[in-house]
Design a protein around this motif. Structure first.
Motif, PDB file in Angstrom:
ATOM      1  N   ALA A   1       0.831  -1.213   0.000  1.00 58.86           N
ATOM      2  CA  ALA A   1       0.000   0.000   0.000  1.00 58.86           C
ATOM      3  C   ALA A   1       0.862   1.258   0.000  1.00 58.86           C
ATOM      4  O   ALA A   1       2.025   1.240   0.418  1.00 58.86           O
ATOM      5  N   ASP A   2       0.279   2.347  -0.454  1.00 58.88           N
ATOM      6  CA  ASP A   2       0.917   3.657  -0.362  1.00 58.88           C
ATOM      7  C   ASP A   2       1.337   3.890   1.086  1.00 58.88           C
ATOM      8  O   ASP A   2       0.537   3.757   2.003  1.00 58.88           O
ATOM      9  N   ARG A   3       2.606   4.232   1.303  1.00 58.19           N
ATOM     10  CA  ARG A   3       3.119   4.286   2.686  1.00 58.19           C
ATOM     11  C   ARG A   3       2.436   5.364   3.518  1.00 58.19           C
ATOM     12  O   ARG A   3       2.330   5.231   4.732  1.00 58.19           O
ATOM     13  N   HIS A   4       1.976   6.430   2.871  1.00 58.77           N
ATOM     14  CA  HIS A   4       1.293   7.487   3.617  1.00 58.77           C
ATOM     15  C   HIS A   4      -0.109   7.065   4.056  1.00 58.77           C
ATOM     16  O   HIS A   4      -0.624   7.550   5.061  1.00 58.77           O
ATOM     17  N   LEU A   5      -0.719   6.183   3.276  1.00 63.88           N
ATOM     18  CA  LEU A   5      -2.098   5.771   3.549  1.00 63.88           C
ATOM     19  C   LEU A   5      -2.205   4.351   4.086  1.00 63.88           C
ATOM     20  O   LEU A   5      -3.315   3.888   4.372  1.00 63.88           O
ATOM     21  N   ALA A   6      -1.091   3.652   4.232  1.00 65.84           N
ATOM     22  CA  ALA A   6      -1.128   2.240   4.635  1.00 65.84           C
ATOM     23  C   ALA A   6      -1.866   2.046   5.955  1.00 65.84           C
ATOM     24  O   ALA A   6      -2.666   1.114   6.103  1.00 65.84           O
ATOM     25  N   GLY A   7      -1.616   2.911   6.920  1.00 63.07           N
ATOM     26  CA  GLY A   7      -2.298   2.793   8.207  1.00 63.07           C
ATOM     27  C   GLY A   7      -3.789   2.991   8.090  1.00 63.07           C
ATOM     28  O   GLY A   7      -4.584   2.272   8.712  1.00 63.07           O
ATOM     29  N   ARG A   8      -4.201   3.948   7.278  1.00 64.85           N
ATOM     30  CA  ARG A   8      -5.637   4.214   7.084  1.00 64.85           C
ATOM     31  C   ARG A   8      -6.300   3.041   6.367  1.00 64.85           C
ATOM     32  O   ARG A   8      -7.404   2.631   6.720  1.00 64.85           O
ATOM     33  N   ILE A   9      -5.618   2.490   5.367  1.00 63.58           N
ATOM     34  CA  ILE A   9      -6.166   1.331   4.651  1.00 63.58           C
ATOM     35  C   ILE A   9      -6.267   0.133   5.599  1.00 63.58           C
ATOM     36  O   ILE A   9      -7.262  -0.594   5.586  1.00 63.58           O
ATOM     37  N   LEU A  10      -5.246  -0.052   6.423  1.00 59.78           N
ATOM     38  CA  LEU A  10      -5.263  -1.139   7.407  1.00 59.78           C
ATOM     39  C   LEU A  10      -6.452  -0.990   8.355  1.00 59.78           C
ATOM     40  O   LEU A  10      -7.179  -1.963   8.628  1.00 59.78           O
ATOM     41  N   PHE A  11      -6.657   0.214   8.859  1.00 60.86           N
ATOM     42  CA  PHE A  11      -7.780   0.478   9.761  1.00 60.86           C
ATOM     43  C   PHE A  11      -9.109   0.156   9.085  1.00 60.86           C
ATOM     44  O   PHE A  11      -9.958  -0.560   9.641  1.00 60.86           O
ATOM     45  N   ALA A  12      -9.289   0.655   7.864  1.00 59.35           N
ATOM     46  CA  ALA A  12     -10.537   0.411   7.131  1.00 59.35           C
ATOM     47  C   ALA A  12     -10.713  -1.067   6.824  1.00 59.35           C
ATOM     48  O   ALA A  12     -11.830  -1.595   6.861  1.00 59.35           O
ATOM     49  N   ALA A  13      -9.602  -1.760   6.532  1.00 59.03           N
ATOM     50  CA  ALA A  13      -9.688  -3.192   6.239  1.00 59.03           C
ATOM     51  C   ALA A  13     -10.193  -3.967   7.450  1.00 59.03           C
ATOM     52  O   ALA A  13     -11.052  -4.853   7.323  1.00 59.03           O
ATOM     53  N   LYS A  14      -9.684  -3.639   8.630  1.00 60.19           N
ATOM     54  CA  LYS A  14     -10.123  -4.361   9.831  1.00 60.19           C
ATOM     55  C   LYS A  14     -11.586  -4.066  10.137  1.00 60.19           C
ATOM     56  O   LYS A  14     -12.335  -4.960  10.562  1.00 60.19           O
ATOM     57  N   GLU A  15     -12.013  -2.832   9.909  1.00 64.62           N
ATOM     58  CA  GLU A  15     -13.429  -2.499  10.090  1.00 64.62           C
ATOM     59  C   GLU A  15     -14.294  -3.288   9.105  1.00 64.62           C
ATOM     60  O   GLU A  15     -15.339  -3.842   9.475  1.00 64.62           O
TER      61      GLU A  15
END
Length: 199
Positions: free
Chosen positions: A130-144
């Motif tokens: 994932a894009d390194r700037h957005l990886a955390g946000r994508i991870l959060f949304a994925a778990k949700e």
């Protein structure tokens, strides 16, 4: 969103607007306890999308009630998921078939604050693709999204630590052993779709 959805899954999005609470059917409005106008507008916007997606499947004028767990109650033969952030509502629906469960989440396309990232991430997570700037946000949304998909199947409350996400491989695994496939887009908003294929 349509480009990331698997065959048979219909998706839609809508910018939340003033007056969207008026899109709630009477029985939907009664089932949603939130009194805050912003929450009711978001619920109305998400259901407006879902009603149109259901109509494409030949299901008309059916209320999508809110269960005590907070999950939407879908008509027989339909699976689906709703989500919203402060500005955007999204929905995904599909007839029951080769996919047995769906979850969707939407987030702003902005880096996830570090304190939240620390709560969400576990050593088993993989986000290199994932894009390194957005990886955390994508991870959060994925778990949700995964939680929304698997809860109707397992009826087990899961924390972020109970879901291992591998964005590199496009799947997630829960502590119960449930595996969900993942698809996402990151612009103009982060949207993650999780789905469980029927066995």
């Amino acid at each position: 969103m349509a480009a990331i959805a698997p065959v048979g899954v219909r998706t839609g999005c809508r910018v939340i607007r003033d007056g969207d609470d008026a899109h709630l059917l009477p029985n939907e409005a009664h089932s949603i306890p939130a009194r805050q106008p912003a929450m009711r507008r978001a619920s109305g916007a998400a259901r407006w999308i879902a009603h149109r997606l259901l109509a494409e499947l030949g299901v008309d004028n059916v209320g999508i009630l809110r269960a005590p767990s907070g999950a939407p109650v879908w008509p027989d033969g339909i699976i689906g998921s709703l989500a919203h952030d402060d500005d955007m509502a999204v929905a995904a629906v599909a007839p029951v078939g080769h996919i047995s469960a769906l979850g969707i989440d939407v987030e702003p396309a902005q880096p996830l604050p570090g304190d939240i990232l620390a709560l969400v991430t576990i050593p088993a997570d993989r986000t290199d693709a994932a894009d390194r700037h957005l990886a955390g946000r994508i991870l959060f949304a994925a778990k949700e999204a995964v939680y929304k998909a698997v809860y109707p199947l397992d009826r087990e409350v899961l924390g972020y630590e109970d879901i291992a996400v591998d964005l590199n491989a496009g799947h997630a695994t829960t502590k119960t052993g449930r595996r969900a496939s993942l698809a996402y887009c990151a612009a103009p908003r982060v949207v993650v779709l999780a789905f469980v294929e029927a066995r």
